[in-house]
Design a protein around this motif. Structure first.
Motif, PDB file in Angstrom:
ATOM      1  N   ARG A   1       0.865  -1.194  -0.037  1.00  0.00           N
ATOM      2  CA  ARG A   1       0.109  -0.061   0.023  1.00  0.00           C
ATOM      3  C   ARG A   1       0.938   1.169  -0.098  1.00  0.00           C
ATOM      4  NH1 ARG A   1      -5.489  -0.894   2.347  1.00  0.00           N
ATOM      5  NH2 ARG A   1      -5.517   1.096   3.042  1.00  0.00           N
ATOM      6  N   GLN A   2       2.000   1.166   0.609  1.00  0.00           N
ATOM      7  CA  GLN A   2       2.978   2.353   0.648  1.00  0.00           C
ATOM      8  C   GLN A   2       3.570   2.701  -0.601  1.00  0.00           C
ATOM      9  OE1 GLN A   2       3.255   4.925   3.067  1.00  0.00           O
ATOM     10  NE2 GLN A   2       1.314   3.674   4.251  1.00  0.00           N
ATOM     11  N   HIS A   3       3.819   1.448  -1.206  1.00  0.00           N
ATOM     12  CA  HIS A   3       4.411   1.511  -2.356  1.00  0.00           C
ATOM     13  C   HIS A   3       3.508   2.243  -3.568  1.00  0.00           C
ATOM     14  CE1 HIS A   3       6.605   0.470  -6.112  1.00  0.00           C
ATOM     15  NE2 HIS A   3       5.794   0.050  -6.501  1.00  0.00           N
ATOM     16  N   PHE A   4       2.273   2.062  -3.614  1.00  0.00           N
ATOM     17  CA  PHE A   4       1.011   2.622  -4.269  1.00  0.00           C
ATOM     18  C   PHE A   4       0.937   4.043  -3.861  1.00  0.00           C
ATOM     19  CE2 PHE A   4       0.503  -1.510  -5.966  1.00  0.00           C
ATOM     20  CZ  PHE A   4      -0.603  -1.528  -6.776  1.00  0.00           C
ATOM     21  N   ILE A   5       1.039   4.300  -2.511  1.00  0.00           N
ATOM     22  CA  ILE A   5       0.680   5.859  -2.249  1.00  0.00           C
ATOM     23  C   ILE A   5       2.151   6.452  -2.511  1.00  0.00           C
ATOM     24  CG2 ILE A   5       1.058   7.230  -0.100  1.00  0.00           C
ATOM     25  CD1 ILE A   5      -0.720   5.178   1.324  1.00  0.00           C
ATOM     26  N   ALA A   6       3.217   5.917  -2.820  1.00  0.00           N
ATOM     27  CA  ALA A   6       4.506   6.644  -3.033  1.00  0.00           C
ATOM     28  C   ALA A   6       4.318   7.043  -4.552  1.00  0.00           C
ATOM     29  CB  ALA A   6       5.689   5.895  -2.719  1.00  0.00           C
ATOM     30  N   HIS A   7       3.549   6.264  -5.305  1.00  0.00           N
ATOM     31  CA  HIS A   7       3.356   6.400  -6.577  1.00  0.00           C
ATOM     32  C   HIS A   7       1.826   7.300  -7.019  1.00  0.00           C
ATOM     33  CE1 HIS A   7       6.597   3.606  -7.083  1.00  0.00           C
ATOM     34  NE2 HIS A   7       6.725   3.944  -8.395  1.00  0.00           N
ATOM     35  N   GLY A   8       1.187   7.909  -6.080  1.00  0.00           N
ATOM     36  CA  GLY A   8       0.092   8.873  -6.139  1.00  0.00           C
ATOM     37  C   GLY A   8      -1.099   8.042  -5.825  1.00  0.00           C
ATOM     38  N   ALA A   9      -1.298   6.753  -5.499  1.00  0.00           N
ATOM     39  CA  ALA A   9      -2.574   6.116  -5.358  1.00  0.00           C
ATOM     40  C   ALA A   9      -3.354   6.889  -3.979  1.00  0.00           C
ATOM     41  CB  ALA A   9      -2.361   4.877  -4.814  1.00  0.00           C
ATOM     42  N   THR A  10      -4.566   6.990  -4.364  1.00  0.00           N
ATOM     43  CA  THR A  10      -5.419   7.499  -3.406  1.00  0.00           C
ATOM     44  C   THR A  10      -6.615   6.458  -2.999  1.00  0.00           C
ATOM     45  OG1 THR A  10      -7.214   8.588  -4.820  1.00  0.00           O
ATOM     46  CG2 THR A  10      -5.191   9.732  -4.286  1.00  0.00           C
ATOM     47  N   ALA A  11      -6.643   5.360  -3.529  1.00  0.00           N
ATOM     48  CA  ALA A  11      -7.870   4.476  -3.130  1.00  0.00           C
ATOM     49  C   ALA A  11      -7.324   2.823  -3.453  1.00  0.00           C
ATOM     50  CB  ALA A  11      -9.074   4.621  -4.314  1.00  0.00           C
ATOM     51  N   THR A  12      -8.199   2.098  -2.627  1.00  0.00           N
ATOM     52  CA  THR A  12      -7.907   0.723  -3.057  1.00  0.00           C
ATOM     53  C   THR A  12      -9.410   0.189  -3.836  1.00  0.00           C
ATOM     54  OG1 THR A  12      -9.218   0.015  -0.853  1.00  0.00           O
ATOM     55  CG2 THR A  12      -6.879   0.605  -0.847  1.00  0.00           C
ATOM     56  N   ASP A  13      -9.454  -1.006  -4.293  1.00  0.00           N
ATOM     57  CA  ASP A  13     -10.543  -1.475  -5.128  1.00  0.00           C
ATOM     58  C   ASP A  13     -10.602  -2.952  -4.680  1.00  0.00           C
ATOM     59  OD1 ASP A  13     -12.866  -1.447  -6.507  1.00  0.00           O
ATOM     60  OD2 ASP A  13     -11.774  -2.205  -8.148  1.00  0.00           O
ATOM     61  N   HIS A  14     -11.655  -3.338  -4.187  1.00  0.00           N
ATOM     62  CA  HIS A  14     -11.891  -4.816  -3.837  1.00  0.00           C
ATOM     63  C   HIS A  14     -13.332  -5.226  -4.597  1.00  0.00           C
ATOM     64  CE1 HIS A  14      -9.374  -4.218  -0.379  1.00  0.00           C
ATOM     65  NE2 HIS A  14      -9.929  -2.797  -0.538  1.00  0.00           N
ATOM     66  N   ALA A  15     -13.152  -6.224  -5.584  1.00  0.00           N
ATOM     67  CA  ALA A  15     -14.227  -6.850  -6.450  1.00  0.00           C
ATOM     68  C   ALA A  15     -14.860  -8.233  -5.439  1.00  0.00           C
ATOM     69  CB  ALA A  15     -14.047  -7.164  -7.709  1.00  0.00           C
ATOM     70  N   ILE A  16     -16.153  -8.247  -5.035  1.00  0.00           N
ATOM     71  CA  ILE A  16     -16.668  -9.054  -4.218  1.00  0.00           C
ATOM     72  C   ILE A  16     -17.988  -9.634  -5.015  1.00  0.00           C
ATOM     73  CG2 ILE A  16     -17.439  -9.365  -1.983  1.00  0.00           C
ATOM     74  CD1 ILE A  16     -15.943  -6.909  -1.129  1.00  0.00           C
ATOM     75  N   ASP A  17     -18.282 -11.073  -5.008  1.00  0.00           N
ATOM     76  CA  ASP A  17     -19.438 -11.316  -5.312  1.00  0.00           C
ATOM     77  C   ASP A  17     -20.520 -11.110  -4.403  1.00  0.00           C
ATOM     78  OD1 ASP A  17     -18.573 -13.292  -4.099  1.00  0.00           O
ATOM     79  OD2 ASP A  17     -18.892 -14.993  -5.341  1.00  0.00           O
ATOM     80  N   ARG A  18     -20.222 -11.728  -3.054  1.00  0.00           N
ATOM     81  CA  ARG A  18     -21.386 -11.611  -2.209  1.00  0.00           C
ATOM     82  C   ARG A  18     -20.911 -10.822  -0.822  1.00  0.00           C
ATOM     83  NH1 ARG A  18     -26.111 -13.832  -2.770  1.00  0.00           N
ATOM     84  NH2 ARG A  18     -25.074 -15.401  -3.891  1.00  0.00           N
ATOM     85  N   LEU A  19     -21.023  -9.976  -0.678  1.00  0.00           N
ATOM     86  CA  LEU A  19     -20.280  -9.178   0.705  1.00  0.00           C
ATOM     87  C   LEU A  19     -20.783  -9.832   1.905  1.00  0.00           C
ATOM     88  CD1 LEU A  19     -18.715  -6.833   1.343  1.00  0.00           C
ATOM     89  CD2 LEU A  19     -20.816  -5.321   1.797  1.00  0.00           C
ATOM     90  N   GLU A  20     -19.624 -10.045   2.655  1.00  0.00           N
ATOM     91  CA  GLU A  20     -19.719 -10.572   3.841  1.00  0.00           C
ATOM     92  C   GLU A  20     -18.556 -10.235   4.600  1.00  0.00           C
ATOM     93  OE1 GLU A  20     -20.032 -14.798   3.563  1.00  0.00           O
ATOM     94  OE2 GLU A  20     -21.883 -14.830   2.723  1.00  0.00           O
ATOM     95  N   THR A  21     -18.755  -9.682   5.781  1.00  0.00           N
ATOM     96  CA  THR A  21     -17.438  -9.183   6.673  1.00  0.00           C
ATOM     97  C   THR A  21     -17.972  -9.618   8.151  1.00  0.00           C
ATOM     98  OG1 THR A  21     -18.586  -7.128   7.010  1.00  0.00           O
ATOM     99  CG2 THR A  21     -16.918  -7.276   4.939  1.00  0.00           C
ATOM    100  N   VAL A  22     -16.803 -10.402   8.594  1.00  0.00           N
ATOM    101  CA  VAL A  22     -16.655 -10.886  10.135  1.00  0.00           C
ATOM    102  C   VAL A  22     -15.401 -10.806  10.485  1.00  0.00           C
ATOM    103  CG1 VAL A  22     -17.054 -12.776  11.541  1.00  0.00           C
ATOM    104  CG2 VAL A  22     -18.683 -12.267   9.572  1.00  0.00           C
ATOM    105  N   TRP A  23     -15.093  -9.995  11.627  1.00  0.00           N
ATOM    106  CA  TRP A  23     -13.900  -9.857  12.322  1.00  0.00           C
ATOM    107  C   TRP A  23     -13.484 -11.072  13.024  1.00  0.00           C
ATOM    108  CZ3 TRP A  23      -9.856  -6.924  11.831  1.00  0.00           C
ATOM    109  CH2 TRP A  23      -8.944  -7.057  12.516  1.00  0.00           C
ATOM    110  N   LEU A  24     -12.300 -11.583  12.947  1.00  0.00           N
ATOM    111  CA  LEU A  24     -11.785 -12.663  13.510  1.00  0.00           C
ATOM    112  C   LEU A  24     -10.660 -12.392  14.816  1.00  0.00           C
ATOM    113  CD1 LEU A  24     -11.944 -15.157  10.424  1.00  0.00           C
ATOM    114  CD2 LEU A  24     -13.589 -14.839  12.307  1.00  0.00           C
ATOM    115  N   ASP A  25     -10.562 -13.178  15.604  1.00  0.00           N
ATOM    116  CA  ASP A  25      -9.494 -13.067  16.536  1.00  0.00           C
ATOM    117  C   ASP A  25      -8.247 -13.638  15.729  1.00  0.00           C
ATOM    118  OD1 ASP A  25     -10.911 -12.569  18.851  1.00  0.00           O
ATOM    119  OD2 ASP A  25     -11.158 -14.551  19.549  1.00  0.00           O
TER     120      ASP A  25
END
Length: 444
Positions: free
Chosen positions: A211-235
């Motif tokens: 991510r820092q490599h991308f920021i150093a080249h001007g990036a301002t965003a990430t992008d994520h392609a997901i077929d079905r959104l699910e988010t769960v935090w794990l230990d």
């Protein structure tokens, strides 16, 4: 007329899929078919649906094996198939406004129009960098794999061009264990960063480094392609056990999905720390035509929308970081039924959440109208992320932004006629939706 006040504003294109080497190398485009048909699944999927095989369109063939004039003629002879589609509007705009062609495309005019485009592409005025200037594109973001060295972006930045060419961090190939060659990509990620990606701590550190490599080249965003959104935090112990299973090939589909769901929240937490805007493109089942996927690979026009449950799917992520205004999370959906029911109320509450514009199948005048009608009453205008063209077709960028600006102006004029606000507010909103919202949302 509101449209006249925003028609000629500069273009900010903060999310798309053009090829960075086009601009770093600045070579002439090879031929009309390679420019307008072969790389554009919006175009060839319609032809395929009418029984025209992809081989006839040069798909999956090396350039030297194609007959570009014959491919272009296939489009021209079947031009009527595109009536009513946004693809017709974009291509009409390209032919008329970019190439100055006034004749209607048909089998009879195909060769003459092909020759006119081919002659134009041989001139300096139609080189990629010249087109960036001509189109008034001030910012153009590409979408780049996490392991990309970004040398094309560095070369373009060194060339002194006015346009800012920004990479976008797309980590799917190292974030989703179900992705092709994920384990091999994890090994490459570790070697590239000097981190042990077999450990959760090393995996996190490696992703932060990229991510820092991308920021150093001007990036301002990430992008994520997901077929079905699910988010769960794990230990950490649970996440490490899943990582072990995935790396050793013992994980089933449920375990792979569980690790990916967790890592999406890790990405959001990293965005809080480093400031990269997080984009979630959810709701597309990729490669549903197995025969085409096996023969030609991905992006063959067979990606189909899926229903989504954003309230449940984003629950883990938003309850972990959604109250933090340092995060900007831009949500895109192909399930229009969730606009008014879920996404607009969510964006009207969570400080981190913004709504992306209509995407893919709904990137059209009617799609924009439906979107604005459904989301504004609950989310307002200032929780929207403006417009991004999300295209790999350079010539369609001005057409798409023009479509958005016309649709925005029409919507705001309807709002004025209904008495919701006056002309001064409408002008401010038109400017905001044309450029200001994207500039703020993507931190440009």
């Amino acid at each position: 007329m509101l449209y006249e006040t925003i028609r000629d504003l500069p273009i900010l294109s903060p999310h798309g899929h053009t090829v960075p080497e086009w601009f770093s190398q600045d070579r002439a485009f090879s031929d009309p078919a390679d420019l307008l048909i072969v790389p554009d699944h919006y175009v060839f999927r319609m032809l395929y649906s009418q029984g025209i095989g992809l081989d006839r369109l040069g798909i999956g063939q090396p350039p030297e094996a194609r007959d570009p004039r014959a491919i272009f003629r296939l489009l021209a002879e079947n031009w009527h198939l595109f009536l009513g589609t946004p693809s017709r509007g974009w291509l009409d705009h390209t032919l008329r406004e970019v190439f100055g062609i006034r004749e209607t495309l048909s089998g009879a005019t195909s060769d003459a129009i092909y020759d006119a485009i081919d002659a134009a592409l041989a001139t300096e005025a139609f080189r990629p960098r010249a087109l960036l200037d001509r189109f008034g594109i001030e910012v153009l973001a590409t979408t780049d794999a996490a392991l990309d060295d970004l040398s094309a972006h560095a070369a373009f930045a060194a060339s002194g061009q006015r346009c800012r060419l920004l990479p976008t961090f797309r980590p799917d190939a190292v974030l989703n264990p179900a992705a092709a060659a994920w384990a091999e990509n994890m090994t490459r990620l570790g070697a590239m960063t000097g981190e042990d990606t077999a450990t959760l701590s090393g995996y996190r550190a490696a992703l932060r480094a990229r991510r820092q490599h991308f920021i150093a080249h001007g990036a301002t965003a990430t992008d994520h392609a997901i077929d079905r959104l699910e988010t769960v935090w794990l230990d950490d112990s649970v996440a490490q056990a899943l990582l072990d299973q995935c790396l050793t090939g013992r994980a089933d589909e449920a375990a792979q999905r569980q690790l990916h769901n967790h890592m999406l929240i890790e990405m959001a937490q990293m965005s809080v720390d480093d400031g990269l805007v997080m984009q979630l493109h959810a709701g597309s089942r990729r490669g549903t035509n197995a025969a085409l996927a096996d023969r030609y690979g991905p992006d063959m026009g067979a990606d189909i929308p899926l229903p989504q449950n954003w309230v449940e799917g984003a629950h883990g992520l938003l309850n972990r970081v959604g109250n933090d205004p340092r995060l900007t999370l831009i949500a895109f959906t192909l399930d229009e039924s969730v606009y008014a029911r879920e996404l607009a109320p969510m964006a009207g509450h969570w400080p981190a959440l913004r709504l992306g514009p209509p995407w893919w199948f709904h990137d059209s005048p009617n799609g924009v109208r439906r979107y604005l009608d459904q989301v504004v009453e609950t989310a307002g205008y200032y929780n929207l992320a403006g417009f991004n063209d999300d295209t790999r077709a350079l010539m369609s960028i001005p057409a798409r932004h023009d479509m958005w600006r016309r649709a925005v102006a029409a919507h705001l004029e309807d709002q004025m006629r209904a008495g919701y606000f006056g002309h001064a507010d409408a002008e401010r909103l038109a400017m905001w939706l044309a450029t200001g919202a994207a500039q703020e949302a993507y931190r440009l």
